[in-house]
Design a protein around this motif. Structure first.
Motif, mmCIF file in Angstrom:
data_model
loop_
_atom_site.group_PDB
_atom_site.id
_atom_site.type_symbol
_atom_site.label_atom_id
_atom_site.label_comp_id
_atom_site.label_asym_id
_atom_site.label_seq_id
_atom_site.Cartn_x
_atom_site.Cartn_y
_atom_site.Cartn_z
ATOM 1 N N VAL A 264 0.815 -1.229 0.000
ATOM 2 C CA VAL A 264 0.000 0.000 0.000
ATOM 3 C C VAL A 264 0.845 1.273 0.000
ATOM 4 C CG1 VAL A 264 -1.974 -1.110 1.131
ATOM 5 C CG2 VAL A 264 -0.191 -0.047 2.543
ATOM 6 N N ALA B 100 -6.316 2.959 2.022
ATOM 7 C CA ALA B 100 -6.570 1.513 2.074
ATOM 8 C C ALA B 100 -7.178 1.103 3.412
ATOM 9 C CB ALA B 100 -5.274 0.744 1.825
ATOM 10 N N GLN C 93 -10.097 -1.812 2.734
ATOM 11 C CA GLN C 93 -9.446 -2.740 1.803
ATOM 12 C C GLN C 93 -8.501 -3.691 2.522
ATOM 13 O OE1 GLN C 93 -7.707 -0.840 -1.770
ATOM 14 N NE2 GLN C 93 -8.887 0.975 -1.233
#
Length: 341
Positions: free
Chosen positions: A169, A178, A183
């Motif tokens: 990320v 994120a 996520q």
């Protein structure tokens, strides 16, 4: 109108001049340095050395190339597109194991500063590290120090790396997004990302190696973090250049330990603040003690790094490595002696 960098340079010109007298013969004055996540406090000495002109004071023309994570920066040096890495110390141990010897020559981080935390939205019932089994964990980049730290914490809880999913990320706004969007279920990252997520309630900390004592507890000893390292042949062939790089980073290390948050804010690029100066100040105060005051590697550091890597890789655990060969304090001792002179 004078820009901020010009003002800083002018203000510090008189302080910088005495150091010019120490310029030595440089085998390579122009070089490329690779880093993974330059905006992080983890690499703050590098930014300070760059922004305050410490590399230039040593006669160096350094081009810094930023990557998503330390493993990517390492690949740049291995591939020949960069000369030196500003990266995590444990990569030097791993590369000796792979038969591509690297040597670290000046320390930036006294402790890893990596923080592992869970997402309160996706894991509201979290109780222990074992609950991460089957979850998605964000790291700066697969194979980077953030990944190594998580592997180590998981291993101590009996969870294998193969039992979780790692997601790269980065180390900036993408990592924040994120977590906030759900996520990922957990994140292993650094400041200012961590402080930003913590202040907004999007992170519950599990393990915090910004605290030197906690880092030593997690890893069982001193765990060197960010450093400058290069292929062994480069260090051998360019001692003057390596000394100049070391002088600049040691000078930055010392500056940081005498600086206040306001001083740092004035020097770092605006983009580092991630839109929130208060968060950046909090992050600096959390990270300052985890940064090296003098560039010296602790003598037990290589053993600690080896133990961390060996805990998650049986092949490294079985290998016979020369841990004294992955670092040297030779250049740092000279830099510190010069600063006292």
């Amino acid at each position: 109108m004078l820009n901020r960098r010009h003002l800083i340079t002018s203000a510090l010109a008189s302080a910088a001049l005495p150091h010019l007298a120490f310029a030595q013969s440089l085998e390579k004055s122009k070089l490329t340095l690779a880093v993974g996540g330059k905006n992080l406090f983890y690499y703050l000495p590098l930014t300070i050395a760059e922004q305050l002109g410490y590399f230039k004071d040593e006669g160096l023309d350094v081009t810094i190339v930023d990557f998503a994570g330390g493993s990517k920066a390492l690949q740049a040096v291995v591939g020949g597109s960069a000369d030196v890495v500003s990266g995590a110390f444990e990569h030097t141990v791993n590369m000796q194991f792979k038969g591509q010897p690297m040597r670290a020559f000046v320390l930036q981080g006294l402790a890893p500063q990596v923080v592992l935390g869970i997402n309160p939205k996706t894991m509201p019932d979290y109780k222990t590290v074992a609950d991460l089994r089957g979850k998605k964990i964000g790291v700066t980049a697969p194979g980077s120090s953030t990944n190594v730290m998580v592997n180590y914490v998981l291993a101590k809880a009996g969870v294998k790396p193969s039992e979780v999913s790692f997601v790269g990320v980065g180390a900036a706004n993408g990592a924040v997004a994120a977590m906030r969007s759900g996520q990922i279920d957990a994140i292993s990252n650094l400041d200012p990302v961590i402080t930003l997520l913590q202040r907004s309630g999007d992170l519950k900390i599990i393990s915090d190696t910004r605290i030197v004592s906690e880092a030593e507890k997690v890893f069982g000893g001193p765990m060197p973090a960010a450093c400058l390292y290069a292929p062994e042949p480069f260090v051998r062939a360019n001692p003057g250049t390596v000394q100049a790089l070391t002088n600049a980073i040691v000078r930055a290390d010392r500056w940081i330990h005498s600086a206040g948050p306001g001083d740092v804010i004035k020097v770092v690029p605006e983009s580092y603040l991630l839109g929130d100066r208060a968060v950046y100040i909090d992050g600096f105060l959390a990270a300052q003690k985890a940064l090296s005051p003098d560039g010296m590697f602790p003598t037990a550091g290589a053993q600690t790094a080896y133990r961390a890597l060996a805990s998650v890789d049986p092949k490294i655990a079985a290998a016979k490595l020369d841990l004294d060969a992955v670092y040297t304090n030779e250049f740092v001792k000279k830099a510190n002696a010069r600063k006292r002179g």
